[in-house]
Design an enzyme around this catalytic site. Structure first.
Site, PDB file in Angstrom:
ATOM      1  CE  LYS A  82     -44.214 -29.119 -10.299  1.00  0.00           C
ATOM      2  NZ  LYS A  82     -44.696 -27.874 -10.935  1.00  0.00           N
ATOM      3  NE  ARG A  95     -48.120 -28.399  -8.516  1.00  0.00           N
ATOM      4  CZ  ARG A  95     -47.581 -29.129  -7.544  1.00  0.00           C
ATOM      5  NH1 ARG A  95     -48.178 -30.238  -7.129  1.00  0.00           N
ATOM      6  NH2 ARG A  95     -46.438 -28.780  -7.009  1.00  0.00           N
ATOM      7  N   GLY A 107     -39.340 -22.026 -12.776  1.00  0.00           N
ATOM      8  CA  GLY A 107     -39.807 -20.708 -13.176  1.00  0.00           C
ATOM      9  C   GLY A 107     -40.246 -20.631 -14.626  1.00  0.00           C
ATOM     10  CG  MET A 119     -45.972 -23.108 -16.474  1.00  0.00           C
ATOM     11  SD  MET A 119     -47.573 -23.168 -17.289  1.00  0.00           S
ATOM     12  CE  MET A 119     -48.653 -23.140 -15.894  1.00  0.00           C
ATOM     13  NE  ARG A 128     -37.780 -29.146  -6.636  1.00  0.00           N
ATOM     14  CZ  ARG A 128     -38.270 -28.057  -7.174  1.00  0.00           C
ATOM     15  NH1 ARG A 128     -38.552 -28.014  -8.441  1.00  0.00           N
ATOM     16  NH2 ARG A 128     -38.493 -26.988  -6.449  1.00  0.00           N
ATOM     17  CG  HIS A 134       0.245 -14.225 -18.646  1.00  0.00           C
ATOM     18  ND1 HIS A 134       0.207 -13.388 -17.552  1.00  0.00           N
ATOM     19  CD2 HIS A 134       1.410 -14.903 -18.575  1.00  0.00           C
ATOM     20  CE1 HIS A 134       1.329 -13.544 -16.867  1.00  0.00           C
ATOM     21  NE2 HIS A 134       2.079 -14.457 -17.476  1.00  0.00           N
ATOM     22  NE  ARG A 139       2.415 -24.218 -18.185  1.00  0.00           N
ATOM     23  CZ  ARG A 139       1.543 -24.492 -17.218  1.00  0.00           C
ATOM     24  NH1 ARG A 139       1.903 -24.450 -15.932  1.00  0.00           N
ATOM     25  NH2 ARG A 139       0.303 -24.803 -17.511  1.00  0.00           N
ATOM     26  NE  ARG A 175       6.454 -26.451 -21.685  1.00  0.00           N
ATOM     27  CZ  ARG A 175       5.333 -25.730 -21.752  1.00  0.00           C
ATOM     28  NH1 ARG A 175       4.279 -26.204 -22.365  1.00  0.00           N
ATOM     29  NH2 ARG A 175       5.283 -24.558 -21.170  1.00  0.00           N
ATOM     30  CD  GLU A 191       3.194 -28.460 -27.449  1.00  0.00           C
ATOM     31  OE1 GLU A 191       2.384 -27.766 -26.812  1.00  0.00           O
ATOM     32  OE2 GLU A 191       4.405 -28.462 -27.205  1.00  0.00           O
ATOM     33  CB  SER A 238       2.817 -35.103 -22.183  1.00  0.00           C
ATOM     34  OG  SER A 238       1.913 -34.287 -21.493  1.00  0.00           O
ATOM     35  N   GLY A 268      -0.418 -31.928 -25.228  1.00  0.00           N
ATOM     36  CA  GLY A 268      -0.574 -30.530 -24.799  1.00  0.00           C
ATOM     37  C   GLY A 268      -1.805 -29.986 -25.492  1.00  0.00           C
ATOM     38  CB  THR A 269      -5.378 -30.458 -24.771  1.00  0.00           C
ATOM     39  OG1 THR A 269      -5.279 -30.095 -23.402  1.00  0.00           O
ATOM     40  CG2 THR A 269      -5.368 -31.945 -24.942  1.00  0.00           C
ATOM     41  CG  ASN A 270      -3.892 -25.204 -23.000  1.00  0.00           C
ATOM     42  OD1 ASN A 270      -5.035 -25.635 -22.873  1.00  0.00           O
ATOM     43  ND2 ASN A 270      -3.159 -24.795 -21.978  1.00  0.00           N
ATOM     44  CG  ASP A 271       0.656 -24.750 -28.020  1.00  0.00           C
ATOM     45  OD1 ASP A 271       0.310 -23.730 -28.638  1.00  0.00           O
ATOM     46  OD2 ASP A 271       1.541 -24.760 -27.151  1.00  0.00           O
ATOM     47  CB  CYS A 282       0.068 -31.552 -19.397  1.00  0.00           C
ATOM     48  SG  CYS A 282       0.943 -31.208 -20.918  1.00  0.00           S
ATOM     49  CE1 TYR A 329       0.729 -37.126 -17.295  1.00  0.00           C
ATOM     50  CE2 TYR A 329       1.765 -39.224 -17.833  1.00  0.00           C
ATOM     51  CZ  TYR A 329       1.718 -37.851 -17.935  1.00  0.00           C
ATOM     52  OH  TYR A 329       2.640 -37.180 -18.694  1.00  0.00           O
TER      53      TYR A 329
END
Ligand code: ADP
Ligand code: MG
Ligand code: MG
Length: 888
Positions: free
Chosen positions: A31, A100, A109, A111, A344, A460, A566, A622, A749, A768, A770-773, A835, A855
């Site tokens: 401000k 202020r 918000g 103060m 702002r 899932h 998949r 896969r 993975e 590749s 597989g970042t989930n596993d 992936c 990629y």
């Protein structure tokens, strides 16, 4: 951080000159920096001064103001008196100020502002005499005492509001502003009595004492519970502190030729280049937001005060040109003269962000790079999915995880079959389940949205919904689903099948009833912006697509290939599932081969259609990955049905089904372990891939298949599977009398794969991640069970983010980095991608770009987000990202 005397602590602004600039946000807060910059630009800003945020912690530690600060503030007050020709505490010509807060990062918000400071029983008479307006003088006074009571004396607001309301009713007037001066004077008395009674101290009459009390309260506000919580939530460092702005009052409550309001230089929801906002005549700041009076749209100002409107428009343009971004401005009109009180960067929707960025390039305000750099990639979500109409009135039921963006309304159903039947008839239904399983797939396809009570962001329901671009709220813990009674309970309410609800998968909110939705249209602006992004980025963006429909959608969104196809999802529908089950229940390799022969043509035609959709771009397929138990029924009734369909005894089917159960299926017989134990599955899949590829090539199409082995832990496993794949390829090429170039590679993975990536890369042509596993196995954390304690961890601050949502760059990232480095050392031209859902997460995209991956791959609707993030990654490497960010 403790300030010392040698530092200037107070920065003056007024009469066309300011000590500070926009670049000094760290010291002046957003401000204060904006006020200083506007003053330097010659925009009419009431004069004032800003106390540096570095003093905030000095005060909080000692609860005292150093004497030199008192001197600097008093000197600044004298400058203010000189600039305004008024006197602070003066009986005839009182100078009034506002006090202020304002930190470097906006904390809305946090103060309340104090207005009209400097009034007491003496100065109010001077104000009355000067303005010849007793109503105005006492309206200002009662506002001041009320705000001071709640902010500095820390008293709750409702008692003040009740006193005000009693007066209004006793007088029988519609609005507070209509109270006569004598009532307002009485209210000042009432408020002071209330304060004295509650706090045992009188309201301070001395303006200097008022001022220091207000400054202290602003500093104290930095450590209120809500301010601390807000900072935690938005990762704002505690050390930052807030500045204090003391500013000459200008009065919007002097009558019908005065007023106050808020304006945006462009429409923040559409981005249209029109002045947008609202105002109130005869009012002070807080009236506009408090909702106590009905505000007027800014267009009305054009009719009532055309010059002021024109002036406001001119200032908006000046500020936009100067800051080169949309401005959000607060203004006050005092007897027809316009003052700016704040500016702002204007918050905006994704739609507005894209439109303004592209139009500003056209106006030569910013460069194409800046336009690309400026848009938070996730904001594109709003452009790609339907959203709830911002004007809709909504009845919130609960909030779950924002699992798949988009909004939808529909009748509640609890059964996948019912969802399918009704969906087929074109009815809008929302499938509500405790959690979903592959057997619900057909119902999910036909539902408008999915709501689950359990499961996380990679459950899932969430994964399938994102793939289909369907809204999903997962893990809405407050919901108790009673599937057999066909109703769910939530916070004491019951929602029965057939009742309508609305689900917003972008926010995780679930509402009762039907809400008006706004559907997405991909604008020309969007296309242009994405074109610039594509020219800038180095990283390729592929799509995760299991069906021809997903593949086409991915292409429409600009995907340059499929990063993950998949194959198991292809087996969940209708006849396919039966053939698949037959294969699983077969006694021996011959039986399996017979069943697989039925699956071959189905799989081949799927691949053909997917290859065609990708028009020669690489398609990474896969091999079968999930544990086989996911394909067989669990309930007695369904087992019986399956037995009769296959003409086998129920007991035998049940025995096989039971035999498939594993204690830790995610760490069991799955991934390449399946293909190694049952090589005929790999043979069938490879055959389907190469036959499809040959068919497309024979008809003059182009294909680039990449065959991917999942869950590899050792190079020996990979070698075995690759041998099967290559042998089938040769057979097919011989049969068809042609060859198709292809690659065989592996998913990385498992930590072991990352650790031995050099060995793997000597055999595998691509990786590749597989970042989930990989997240699951690196953390030793099952994503299906994480919901039981992860929320607790997040709540307690043990974890900053859910690692399944935000890639853990420190831990999992280290394995990825090691995998890339080892892999490339062994094979220079190793193709590397990622992936899994992280592939579309902007921070992860940046990370992959830094590691030099080829990629990223993500679900269709995240492709544009990944393209934009990849462009920003390229800009970040050049060091252009920060420079292009707006300054205020
Ligand atoms: P917030 O950060 O909550 O927006 P502000 O400090 O901006 O709080 O103050 C809220 C409102 O109070 C402003 O929008 C403005 O209308 C009014 N206000 C603040 N200072 C002054 C002033 N010096 N003169 C007139 N109105 C003021
Ligand atoms: Mg404000
Ligand atoms: Mg996996």
């Amino acid at each position: 951080m403790t300030a010392t005397y040698s530092q200037p602590a107070v920065y003056f602004f007024g009469q066309g000159r300011a000590d500070g600039t926009a670049a000094m946000k760290d010291v002046l807060g957003g401000k204060g920096a904006g006020l200083a910059e506007m003053t330097n630009l010659g925009i009419p800003v009431p004069p004032g001064f800003t106390i540096s945020s570095t003093l905030c912690h000095t005060y909080l530690e000692t609860k005292e103001f150093p004497p030199w600060l008192r001197v600097q503030v008093e000197t600044s007050l004298q400058r203010l008196e000189a600039a305004t020709g008024r006197h602070f505490g003066g009986a005839k010509d009182p100078l009034l100020v506002s006090v202020r807060s304002g930190a470097a990062l906006s904390m809305p918000g946090m103060m309340d502002t104090i207005l009209n400071l400097g009034l007491n029983d003496t100065t109010v008479k001077g104000l009355e005499a000067q303005s010849k307006n007793p109503h105005f003088a006492y309206d200002s006074y009662r506002r001041f005492v009320q705000m001071y009571g709640s902010v500095v004396f820390d008293l709750p607001k409702p008692p003040f509001e009740r006193l005000l309301e009693e007066r209004r009713q006793a007088r029988g007037v519609p609005r507070e502003i209509d109270l006569p001066a004598e009532d307002l004077r009485a209210l000042v008395r009432d408020f002071k009595t209330h304060i004295q009674r509650e706090r045992g101290r009188p309201f301070p009459e001395d303006p200097m004492e008022q001022l220091w009390g207000a400054i202290a309260a602003v500093f104290e506000s930095w450590n209120t519970r809500r301010a601390i919580d807000y900072r935690r939530l938005h990762n704002i460092p505690d050390a930052m502190g807030t500045a204090v702005n003391v500013m000459t009052m200008v009065f919007g409550n002097l009558g019908e030729d005065s007023g106050t309001g808020v304006a945006f230089s462009r429409d923040p929801s559409t981005g249209a280049k029109v002045l947008y906002g609202e105002f109130l005549l005869n009012a002070q700041g807080e009236d506009v937001v408090s909702g106590t009076r009905d505000v007027e749209p800014i267009q009305r100002l054009k009719e009532i005060m055309p010059q002021v409107h024109q002036e406001l428009e001119r200032m908006a343009r000046t500020l936009e040109r100067h800051f080169r971004d949309v401005q959000d401005m607060e203004f006050t009109i005092e007897r027809g003269k316009l003052y700016m009180l704040q500016c702002r960067r204007g918050q905006r929707t994704g739609h507005a962000a894209v439109r303004t960025a592209v139009e500003m390039v056209g106006e030569e305000l910013i460069s194409e790079e800046e336009a690309v750099a400026r848009i938070p990639p996730n904001d594109l979500n709003q452009l790609l999915h339907p959203t709830i109409d911002s004007k809709a009135h909504l009845d919130l039921l609960t909030t779950g995880l924002p699992a798949s963006p988009g909004a939808a309304s529909g009748a509640v159903v609890f059964d996948a079959d019912v969802a399918e039947q009704q969906g087929r008839k074109g009815e809008a239904v929302i499938l509500v389940r405790r959690e979903t399983s592959p057997e619900d797939f057909h119902g999910m396809v036909k539902a408008r949205a999915i709501l689950t009570a359990r499961g996380g962001m990679t459950s899932h329901a969430a994964v399938v919904a994102r793939g289909m671009g369907k809204p999903c709220v997962a893990g809405a813990q407050a919901i108790e689903v009673n599937e057999s009674a066909k109703r769910f309970a939530v916070n004491g309410r019951q929602i029965k099948a057939g009742e309508w609800i609305t689900v917003d998968g972008a926010t995780g909110r679930v509402y009762a009833g039907q809400a008006a939705l706004v559907s997405p249209v991909l604008s020309e602006n969007f296309t242009r912006l994405m074109g610039w992004a594509d020219r800038l980025r180095q990283l390729r963006v592929r799509v995760n697509a299991d069906t021809p429909a997903d593949a086409h959608r991915g292409r429409d969104f600009g995907a340059e290939g499929i990063g993950l196809c998949r194959t198991e999802h292809m087996f969940f529908e209708g006849d396919r599932l039966t053939a698949m089950r037959e294969m699983i229940l077969a006694q021996d390799a011959d039986g399996r081969k017979r069943a697989l022969a039925k699956l071959l043509p189905i799989q081949r035609s799927d691949f053909e259609a997917i290859f065609r959709a990708m028009e020669g771009y690489p398609v990474c397929i896969r091999l079968l990955d999930p544990p086989l138990h996911e394909f067989v029924p669990k309930e007695a009734k369904e087992i019986k049905e399956l037995a009769s369909a296959l003409g086998q005894p129920v007991a035998k089917v049940k025995r096989v089904v039971d035999g498939l159960q594993e204690a830790n299926p995610m760490l069991g017989l799955r991934g390449c372990r399946l293909g190694i134990v049952y090589p005929e599955i790999t043979e069938m899949q490879a055959r389907a891939i190469f036959e499809a590829a040959c068919t497309v090539v024979a008809r003059k199409g182009r294909v680039t298949p990449e065959v991917m082995v999942p869950l590899t832990a050792t190079v020996v496993e990979f070698r075995r599977q690759a041998a099967v794949i290559r042998q089938v390829a040769e057979e097919v090429f011989r049969e068809r009398q042609l060859t198709v170039p292809y690659l065989v590679g592996t998913m990385i993975e498992l930590p072991r794969a990352a650790l031995t990536a050099d060995d793997l890369a000597r055999e595998a042509q691509f990786f590749s991640f597989g970042t989930n596993d990989l997240t699951q196995t690196t953390w030793g954390l099952s994503r299906d069970d994480a919901g039981r304690f992860l929320p607790f961890y997040l709540d307690q601050g043990l974890l900053e983010d859910d690692p399944f949502q935000v890639l853990d760059q420190t831990g999992v990232g280290k394995l990825i980095q090691m995998g890339c480095e080892l892999g490339r050392k062994a094979r220079q031209d190793l193709k590397i991608g990622i992936c899994g859902e992280h592939g579309g997460e902007p921070q992860a995209v940046m990370f992959c770009d830094r590691l030099g991956m080829n990629y990223v791959s993500c679900s269709p609707y995240r492709v544009p987000i990944a393209r934009l993030a990849a462009a920003q990654a390229a800009l970040a490497k050049r060091g252009t990202m920060d420079r292009t960010r707006a300054t205020v």
